[in-house]
Design a protein around this motif. Structure first.
Motif, PDB file in Angstrom:
ATOM      1  N   MET A   6      31.087  -3.242  30.410  1.00 39.85           N
ATOM      2  CA  MET A   6      29.635  -3.386  30.508  1.00 39.85           C
ATOM      3  C   MET A   6      29.008  -3.576  29.129  1.00 39.85           C
ATOM      4  N   ILE A   7      29.447  -2.776  28.188  1.00 39.94           N
ATOM      5  CA  ILE A   7      28.860  -2.834  26.847  1.00 39.94           C
ATOM      6  C   ILE A   7      29.218  -4.142  26.151  1.00 39.94           C
ATOM      7  N   SER A   8      30.488  -4.503  26.159  1.00 36.11           N
ATOM      8  CA  SER A   8      30.899  -5.695  25.421  1.00 36.11           C
ATOM      9  C   SER A   8      30.409  -6.986  26.076  1.00 36.11           C
ATOM     10  N   SER A   9      30.264  -6.996  27.385  1.00 39.85           N
ATOM     11  CA  SER A   9      29.807  -8.219  28.043  1.00 39.85           C
ATOM     12  C   SER A   9      28.316  -8.454  27.855  1.00 39.85           C
ATOM     13  N   SER A  10      27.584  -7.450  27.472  1.00 42.69           N
ATOM     14  CA  SER A  10      26.146  -7.621  27.277  1.00 42.69           C
ATOM     15  C   SER A  10      25.845  -8.690  26.234  1.00 42.69           C
ATOM     16  N   TYR A  11      26.688  -8.813  25.232  1.00 41.96           N
ATOM     17  CA  TYR A  11      26.501  -9.860  24.226  1.00 41.96           C
ATOM     18  C   TYR A  11      26.695 -11.247  24.846  1.00 41.96           C
ATOM     19  N   ILE A  12      27.650 -11.349  25.739  1.00 39.87           N
ATOM     20  CA  ILE A  12      27.908 -12.627  26.408  1.00 39.87           C
ATOM     21  C   ILE A  12      26.772 -12.955  27.367  1.00 39.87           C
ATOM     22  N   TRP A  13      26.320 -11.959  28.124  1.00 36.66           N
ATOM     23  CA  TRP A  13      25.267 -12.199  29.113  1.00 36.66           C
ATOM     24  C   TRP A  13      23.966 -12.631  28.457  1.00 36.66           C
ATOM     25  N   LYS A  14      23.706 -12.152  27.257  1.00 38.73           N
ATOM     26  CA  LYS A  14      22.492 -12.582  26.558  1.00 38.73           C
ATOM     27  C   LYS A  14      22.537 -14.085  26.317  1.00 38.73           C
ATOM     28  N   LYS A  15      23.688 -14.593  25.894  1.00 35.44           N
ATOM     29  CA  LYS A  15      23.832 -16.032  25.655  1.00 35.44           C
ATOM     30  C   LYS A  15      23.796 -16.823  26.960  1.00 35.44           C
ATOM     31  N   VAL A  16      24.431 -16.283  28.002  1.00 34.85           N
ATOM     32  CA  VAL A  16      24.429 -16.964  29.306  1.00 34.85           C
ATOM     33  C   VAL A  16      23.013 -17.034  29.850  1.00 34.85           C
ATOM     34  N   LEU A  17      22.264 -15.948  29.765  1.00 34.43           N
ATOM     35  CA  LEU A  17      20.902 -15.916  30.264  1.00 34.43           C
ATOM     36  C   LEU A  17      20.011 -16.892  29.504  1.00 34.43           C
ATOM     37  N   THR A  18      20.198 -16.976  28.201  1.00 37.62           N
ATOM     38  CA  THR A  18      19.412 -17.901  27.397  1.00 37.62           C
ATOM     39  C   THR A  18      19.720 -19.346  27.768  1.00 37.62           C
ATOM     40  N   ARG A  19      20.974 -19.633  28.045  1.00 37.24           N
ATOM     41  CA  ARG A  19      21.369 -21.020  28.331  1.00 37.24           C
ATOM     42  C   ARG A  19      21.130 -21.433  29.780  1.00 37.24           C
ATOM     43  N   TYR A  20      21.457 -20.552  30.737  1.00 38.69           N
ATOM     44  CA  TYR A  20      21.418 -20.937  32.148  1.00 38.69           C
ATOM     45  C   TYR A  20      20.299 -20.282  32.945  1.00 38.69           C
ATOM     46  N   SER A  21      19.557 -19.383  32.357  1.00 36.30           N
ATOM     47  CA  SER A  21      18.471 -18.666  33.006  1.00 36.30           C
ATOM     48  C   SER A  21      18.981 -17.784  34.145  1.00 36.30           C
ATOM     49  N   TYR A  22      18.081 -17.293  34.962  1.00 32.63           N
ATOM     50  CA  TYR A  22      18.452 -16.295  35.963  1.00 32.63           C
ATOM     51  C   TYR A  22      19.321 -16.858  37.081  1.00 32.63           C
ATOM     52  N   LYS A  23      18.979 -18.036  37.591  1.00 33.47           N
ATOM     53  CA  LYS A  23      19.772 -18.585  38.699  1.00 33.47           C
ATOM     54  C   LYS A  23      21.199 -18.891  38.260  1.00 33.47           C
ATOM     55  N   GLY A  24      21.365 -19.433  37.077  1.00 33.41           N
ATOM     56  CA  GLY A  24      22.705 -19.709  36.573  1.00 33.41           C
ATOM     57  C   GLY A  24      23.504 -18.444  36.372  1.00 33.41           C
ATOM     58  N   ALA A  61      27.283  -5.252  34.737  1.00 37.47           N
ATOM     59  CA  ALA A  61      26.258  -5.433  33.707  1.00 37.47           C
ATOM     60  C   ALA A  61      25.411  -6.667  33.993  1.00 37.47           C
ATOM     61  N   SER A  62      26.059  -7.758  34.392  1.00 35.86           N
ATOM     62  CA  SER A  62      25.293  -8.975  34.673  1.00 35.86           C
ATOM     63  C   SER A  62      24.356  -8.771  35.851  1.00 35.86           C
ATOM     64  N   TRP A  63      24.830  -8.085  36.864  1.00 41.61           N
ATOM     65  CA  TRP A  63      23.993  -7.866  38.038  1.00 41.61           C
ATOM     66  C   TRP A  63      22.801  -6.978  37.712  1.00 41.61           C
ATOM     67  N   LYS A  64      23.009  -5.969  36.878  1.00 40.88           N
ATOM     68  CA  LYS A  64      21.899  -5.092  36.486  1.00 40.88           C
ATOM     69  C   LYS A  64      20.855  -5.866  35.680  1.00 40.88           C
ATOM     70  N   ILE A  65      21.312  -6.796  34.859  1.00 36.92           N
ATOM     71  CA  ILE A  65      20.389  -7.588  34.046  1.00 36.92           C
ATOM     72  C   ILE A  65      19.541  -8.499  34.912  1.00 36.92           C
ATOM     73  N   ILE A  66      20.154  -9.155  35.877  1.00 34.60           N
ATOM     74  CA  ILE A  66      19.411 -10.170  36.628  1.00 34.60           C
ATOM     75  C   ILE A  66      18.604  -9.618  37.788  1.00 34.60           C
ATOM     76  N   GLN A  67      18.941  -8.466  38.294  1.00 31.22           N
ATOM     77  CA  GLN A  67      18.237  -7.946  39.469  1.00 31.22           C
ATOM     78  C   GLN A  67      16.730  -7.866  39.251  1.00 31.22           C
ATOM     79  N   GLU A  68      16.326  -7.044  38.347  1.00 30.07           N
ATOM     80  CA  GLU A  68      14.894  -6.842  38.151  1.00 30.07           C
ATOM     81  C   GLU A  68      14.259  -7.998  37.409  1.00 30.07           C
TER      82      GLU A  68
END
Length: 139
Positions: A6-24, A61-68
């Motif tokens: 969860m902790i280490s993937s948060s860095y990856i999810w930040k980049k994914v969210l910036t590039r692909y937004s919530y639906k991606g 971690a990704s699911w917690k980020i995108i839910q709300e």
């Protein structure tokens, strides 16, 4: 392992969210959540289970980020509190699901439960297509 995932993937999810937004990010998260139960049926070594729990941590971690975040993006400003309240009350199902699955384990093989849970996760791809998120209109 799950917490470190969860902790280490948060860095990856930040980049994914910036590039692909919530639906991606939802699509990537659901792809992970669909494959995890199926992969767990194929694993027969404790070392692979450690790796799988690391991946599970990333998926959680990704699911917690995108839910709300997605709910806030979808809802109009005057309805956000209502949407988040309804969503919060629906989180009770996450407490009931383990009880139901535990009761099912007495009568049903765990592989069937994992396969059905993967099918339910895969079905959500169809629902994601219907979400209209203003942030995603540029993609």
């Amino acid at each position: 392992m799950q917490i470190s995932g969860m902790i280490s993937s948060s860095y990856i999810w930040k980049k994914v969210l910036t590039r692909y937004s919530y639906k991606g990010m939802m699509k990537i998260s659901i792809a992970l959540l669909t494959t995890i139960p199926l992969l767990s049926l194929l694993i027969n070594s404790i070392g692979y289970f450690y790796a799988l729990f690391f991946v599970i941590g990333g998926a959680v971690a990704s699911w917690k980020i995108i839910q709300e975040g997605a709910i806030i993006e979808i809802a109009k400003e005057e309805n956000r509190a209502l949407y988040l309240g309804v969503f919060g009350s629906l989180n009770l199902s996450s407490m009931i699901a383990p009880i139901v699955i535990g009761a099912l384990l007495h009568n049903v093989d765990i592989s069937y439960i994992f396969i059905v849970s993967s099918l339910f996760s895969a079905f959500s791809f169809l629902l994601i297509k219907k979400i209209v998120c203003p942030v995603d209109l540029n993609y």
